[in-house]
Design an enzyme around this catalytic site. Structure first.
Site, mmCIF file in Angstrom:
data_model
loop_
_atom_site.group_PDB
_atom_site.id
_atom_site.type_symbol
_atom_site.label_atom_id
_atom_site.label_comp_id
_atom_site.label_asym_id
_atom_site.label_seq_id
_atom_site.Cartn_x
_atom_site.Cartn_y
_atom_site.Cartn_z
ATOM 1 N N GLU A 1 4.531 35.929 59.646
ATOM 2 C CA GLU A 1 4.348 35.902 60.878
ATOM 3 C C GLU A 1 5.683 36.038 61.769
ATOM 4 O O GLU A 1 6.467 35.143 61.540
ATOM 5 C CB GLU A 1 3.762 34.521 61.458
ATOM 6 C CG GLU A 1 2.549 33.931 60.575
ATOM 7 C CD GLU A 1 1.187 34.729 60.950
ATOM 8 O OE1 GLU A 1 1.514 35.286 62.102
ATOM 9 O OE2 GLU A 1 0.449 34.611 60.567
ATOM 10 N N GLU B 1 12.860 42.592 70.521
ATOM 11 C CA GLU B 1 12.590 41.317 70.937
ATOM 12 C C GLU B 1 13.964 40.606 71.323
ATOM 13 O O GLU B 1 15.064 40.633 70.663
ATOM 14 C CB GLU B 1 12.154 40.360 69.676
ATOM 15 C CG GLU B 1 11.706 39.006 70.077
ATOM 16 C CD GLU B 1 10.941 38.572 68.753
ATOM 17 O OE1 GLU B 1 11.584 38.615 67.625
ATOM 18 O OE2 GLU B 1 10.156 38.042 68.717
ATOM 19 N N GLY C 1 11.646 38.601 57.309
ATOM 20 C CA GLY C 1 10.177 38.811 56.561
ATOM 21 C C GLY C 1 10.529 39.943 55.804
ATOM 22 O O GLY C 1 9.927 39.912 54.749
ATOM 23 N N GLY D 1 8.972 33.887 61.206
ATOM 24 C CA GLY D 1 10.489 33.942 61.703
ATOM 25 C C GLY D 1 10.633 35.462 62.325
ATOM 26 O O GLY D 1 9.713 35.992 62.452
ATOM 27 N N SER D 2 11.985 35.809 62.135
ATOM 28 C CA SER D 2 12.208 37.254 62.713
ATOM 29 C C SER D 2 11.501 38.271 61.568
ATOM 30 O O SER D 2 11.433 38.159 60.309
ATOM 31 C CB SER D 2 13.604 37.609 62.752
ATOM 32 O OG SER D 2 14.190 37.345 61.437
ATOM 33 N N THR D 3 11.510 39.820 62.297
ATOM 34 C CA THR D 3 10.955 40.537 61.266
ATOM 35 C C THR D 3 12.111 41.099 60.335
ATOM 36 O O THR D 3 11.645 41.305 59.139
ATOM 37 C CB THR D 3 10.394 41.813 61.990
ATOM 38 O OG1 THR D 3 9.368 41.336 63.166
ATOM 39 C CG2 THR D 3 10.255 43.131 61.547
ATOM 40 N N ARG D 4 13.204 40.953 60.652
ATOM 41 C CA ARG D 4 14.248 41.348 59.821
ATOM 42 C C ARG D 4 14.157 40.444 58.638
ATOM 43 O O ARG D 4 14.156 40.890 57.472
ATOM 44 C CB ARG D 4 15.665 41.102 60.300
ATOM 45 C CG ARG D 4 16.976 41.193 59.568
ATOM 46 C CD ARG D 4 18.337 40.930 60.324
ATOM 47 N NE ARG D 4 18.366 39.480 60.564
ATOM 48 C CZ ARG D 4 18.828 38.793 59.305
ATOM 49 N NH1 ARG D 4 19.111 39.424 58.145
ATOM 50 N NH2 ARG D 4 19.027 37.580 59.506
ATOM 51 N N CYS E 1 6.808 33.702 70.256
ATOM 52 C CA CYS E 1 6.692 35.054 69.496
ATOM 53 C C CYS E 1 5.913 35.902 70.173
ATOM 54 O O CYS E 1 6.178 37.070 70.184
ATOM 55 C CB CYS E 1 6.253 34.794 68.171
ATOM 56 S SG CYS E 1 4.719 33.768 68.325
HETATM 57 P P1 NAD Z 1 14.874 33.643 61.353
HETATM 58 O O1 NAD Z 1 14.304 34.964 60.731
HETATM 59 O O2 NAD Z 1 16.122 33.886 61.764
HETATM 60 O O3 NAD Z 1 14.644 32.354 60.718
HETATM 61 C C1 NAD Z 1 13.672 31.879 60.379
HETATM 62 C C2 NAD Z 1 13.555 31.127 58.972
HETATM 63 O O4 NAD Z 1 13.909 31.892 58.055
HETATM 64 C C3 NAD Z 1 14.801 30.159 59.123
HETATM 65 O O5 NAD Z 1 14.306 28.756 58.686
HETATM 66 C C4 NAD Z 1 15.725 30.523 58.316
HETATM 67 O O6 NAD Z 1 16.749 29.677 57.755
HETATM 68 C C5 NAD Z 1 15.220 31.550 57.481
HETATM 69 N N1 NAD Z 1 16.067 32.485 56.736
HETATM 70 C C6 NAD Z 1 16.946 33.292 57.490
HETATM 71 N N2 NAD Z 1 17.495 34.067 56.555
HETATM 72 C C7 NAD Z 1 16.951 33.875 55.408
HETATM 73 C C8 NAD Z 1 17.175 34.730 54.122
HETATM 74 N N3 NAD Z 1 17.820 35.666 53.995
HETATM 75 N N4 NAD Z 1 16.295 34.094 53.077
HETATM 76 C C9 NAD Z 1 15.231 33.258 53.366
HETATM 77 N N5 NAD Z 1 14.988 32.456 54.691
HETATM 78 C C10 NAD Z 1 15.948 33.026 55.478
HETATM 79 O O7 NAD Z 1 14.133 33.324 62.782
HETATM 80 P P2 NAD Z 1 14.158 32.262 64.110
HETATM 81 O O8 NAD Z 1 15.415 32.862 64.630
HETATM 82 O O9 NAD Z 1 14.473 31.023 63.377
HETATM 83 O O10 NAD Z 1 12.939 32.459 64.776
HETATM 84 C C11 NAD Z 1 12.565 33.307 65.798
HETATM 85 C C12 NAD Z 1 11.917 34.585 65.228
HETATM 86 O O11 NAD Z 1 10.455 33.935 64.844
HETATM 87 C C13 NAD Z 1 11.283 35.354 66.297
HETATM 88 O O12 NAD Z 1 11.274 36.886 65.678
HETATM 89 C C14 NAD Z 1 9.917 35.194 66.814
HETATM 90 O O13 NAD Z 1 9.115 36.223 67.157
HETATM 91 C C15 NAD Z 1 9.289 34.659 65.100
HETATM 92 N N6 NAD Z 1 8.260 33.906 65.411
HETATM 93 C C16 NAD Z 1 6.876 34.497 65.010
HETATM 94 C C17 NAD Z 1 5.879 33.690 65.400
HETATM 95 C C18 NAD Z 1 4.524 34.245 64.982
HETATM 96 O O14 NAD Z 1 3.431 33.452 64.908
HETATM 97 N N7 NAD Z 1 4.482 35.658 64.805
HETATM 98 C C19 NAD Z 1 5.800 32.387 65.675
HETATM 99 C C20 NAD Z 1 7.180 31.830 66.135
HETATM 100 C C21 NAD Z 1 8.470 32.614 65.997
#
Ligand code: NAD
Length: 493
Positions: A264, A396, A246, A241-244, A299
């Site tokens: 990731e 991004e 993470g 998911g997002s760096t934020r 990503c």
């Molecule tokens: P996101 O970080 O908003 O959400 C990802 C997941 O995290 C979701 O299931 C969400 O419900 C959960 N989440 C959100 N806030 C949370 C919290 N406070 N505590 C625990 N879980 C929480 O990301 P997104 O918008 O769903 O996806 C897009 C991002 O994913 C982009 O930054 C993209 O680059 C990244 N991504 C990375 C890869 C990689 O392999 N590096 C692959 C695909 C996507």
């Protein structure tokens, strides 16, 4: 199947919207739900059970019981392998249903689901199934009288939190190695596109996977996701998911049980086009695909195009012409469509705001800007010419927006490519092998492509440098990352 066939099939599709715990579908304990919206029409597809902390507790308890009584890890490797392979077979048998669900759920073109996501899902499950009895420990060289073995053991209950851009595939990149290694798992999919993951959990049990080994809780990130990340019985958290977010998860791990956190995260990948590159037409096609596939919600999207100044004019002309041929917005249920809507309305608003910011900071918009004449959350393919310190080149966007940045020398191209907090992927286009080799060494990225973009198979470790993450999906290393070593030292003499 034709567009009409898919539209008809969509009308009779059964949508399962409950959680999946201890081998069966269950309602959320609090009785809440959230709307799951089709981004190409705005229609509510389903009201999905909204798991909260108490549901995460129930799912983790189920997984922990399965871990403690060894119902999965005690199976002979070949038996686990058979379950995993049957799981893949069932996914394949349900390919049309899963493709349709995900297309309706997040707007991805149905042809991408059938030709990209689903084949990759199957390859992933089957690859890690194959790996199960290939992981070997070691007997080390020790003094006479001692025997020392290094054993690989699964970890326990692993939590997985996944994004919406490739909902099923990103989940399977986690689930397949986690399960192949003998762990139990609780998955929290993205709330924007949870429907296919729910089916994956049920199909695992249908394939013979013991109840409780794979539990799924849908819910919002700050509620269900946070509860999973803070849970004291989760030994490792695997996140895409997002760096934020993470960064938040690393904090939750520290506040709870110091669980391992595999991340990731985001990217802002550069593609570098050197003046001597072999075939400009082929390179431009990959540049176009690198940013407009999946409407840029990738990503490793090649969102920064570093183009040698000598190529700039020809590159832009070809890029615009090829985009018009290759990426026309359309109904994602039409097999001819290559550009679907973005996954949600809030995301569309964010991407449109990023485009407006690019214009405000003085980048030249050479393509895009026109409204797409379709209902739904579409954003037109957009190309800016700008410089690397602009926000559109640093942050991004996660949409169909590229920034072209001209350069004059190899050293300048490398400096621009590395001038980013991200380091997921990069590409170099050149016919000079020495230069390619030099640049591969100089680029700060977990994946570097030379004269191609986005290529790879299951033998490729996929993950980022810098703030793009700290782990790798795919490859047998990923399986090992869901295991730990145990040193067994025997006194034998
Ligand atoms: P996101 O970080 O908003 O959400 C990802 C997941 O995290 C979701 O299931 C969400 O419900 C959960 N989440 C959100 N806030 C949370 C919290 N406070 N505590 C625990 N879980 C929480 O990301 P997104 O918008 O769903 O996806 C897009 C991002 O994913 C982009 O930054 C993209 O680059 C990244 N991504 C990375 C890869 C990689 O392999 N590096 C692959 C695909 C996507």
């Amino acid at each position: 199947m034709t567009h009409q066939d898919w539209l008809r099939k969509a009308q009779t599709l059964h949508i399962e919207s409950r959680l999946f715990i201890e081998g069966r579908y269950v309602d959320a304990l609090g009785g809440g739900s959230f709307d799951c919206i089709n981004p190409s029409t705005g229609a509510v597809l389903a009201r999905v059970a909204q798991g909260e902390a108490q549901d995460i507790d129930a799912a983790v308890a189920s997984a922990l019981a399965a871990w403690n009584d060894r119902r999965w890890r005690r199976l002979a490797p070949r038996e686990r392998m058979q379950v995993m392979n049957r799981w893949a077979d069932l996914v394949e048998q349900h390919a049309d249903e899963l493709a349709l669900l995900e297309t309706l759920d997040m707007g991805k073109p149905i042809s991408d689901m059938l030709n990209i996501d689903l084949p990759e899902v199957l390859r992933t499950i089957r690859y890690f199934a194959e790996c199960i009895d290939k992981v070997e420990g070691a007997v080390t060289h020790t003094a006479p009288g001692s025997l020392h073995m290094i054993l690989h053991e699964p970890l326990g209950v692993v939590g997985a939190i996944t994004p919406w851009n490739y909902p099923m595939l990103m989940a399977v990149w986690k689930l397949a190695p986690i399960l192949a290694a003998g762990n139990c798992v609780v998955l929290k999919p993205a709330e924007q596109a949870p429907l296919t993951c729910t089916r994956l959990a049920a199909l695992f049990v249908e394939a013979g996977g013991p109840a409780g080994v794979f539990n799924l809780v849908n819910g919002l990130g700050p509620e269900a996701g946070r509860a999973l990340a803070l849970h004291p019985d989760v030994i490792k958290l695997s996140f895409t998911g997002s760096t934020r977010v993470g960064k938040l998860l690393m904090g939750y791990a520290g506040q709870s049980n110091m669980k391992r956190v595999a991340l990731e995260t985001g990217g802002k990948s550069p593609q570098i086009f050197m003046p001597d590159l072999y075939d400009l037409d082929a390179a431009v096609d990959r540049a176009v695909g690198g940013i407009f596939d999946n409407a840029g919600q990738v990503c490793n999207a090649g969102s920064r195009l570093l183009v040698h100044r000598d190529l700039q004019d020809a590159f832009i002309a070809k890029f615009i012409a090829r985009t018009q041929v290759l990426y026309q917005p359309g109904d994602p249920l039409d097999p001819a469509t290559t550009l679907g809507p973005l996954a949600s309305q809030p995301h569309q608003r964010k991407v449109l705001a990023d485009i407006a910011r690019g214009q405000a900071e003085g980048a030249q918009m050479v393509m895009g800007g026109t409204q797409v004449a379709l209902p739904g959350t579409y954003v037109p393919p957009t190309l800016f010419v700008g410089h690397n310190r602009m926000a559109i080149a640093q942050e991004e966007i996660f949409g169909p927006v590229a920034t072209l940045i001209p350069f004059d020398t190899e050293a300048e191209a490398i400096a621009l490519a590395n001038d980013s907090v991200y380091g997921l992927a990069a590409a170099v286009w050149t016919r000079d092998l020495h230069q390619a080799h030099r640049m591969v060494g100089a680029l700060e990225a977990g994946v570097v492509w030379v004269n191609c973009f986005g290529d790879g198979d299951m033998t490729q470790p996929f993950g980022g440098y810098k703030q793009s993450g700290n782990s790798r999906d795919k490859h047998v290393d990923s399986l090992l990352s869901y295991m730990q070593t145990k040193s067994a030292w025997f006194q034998v003499g």
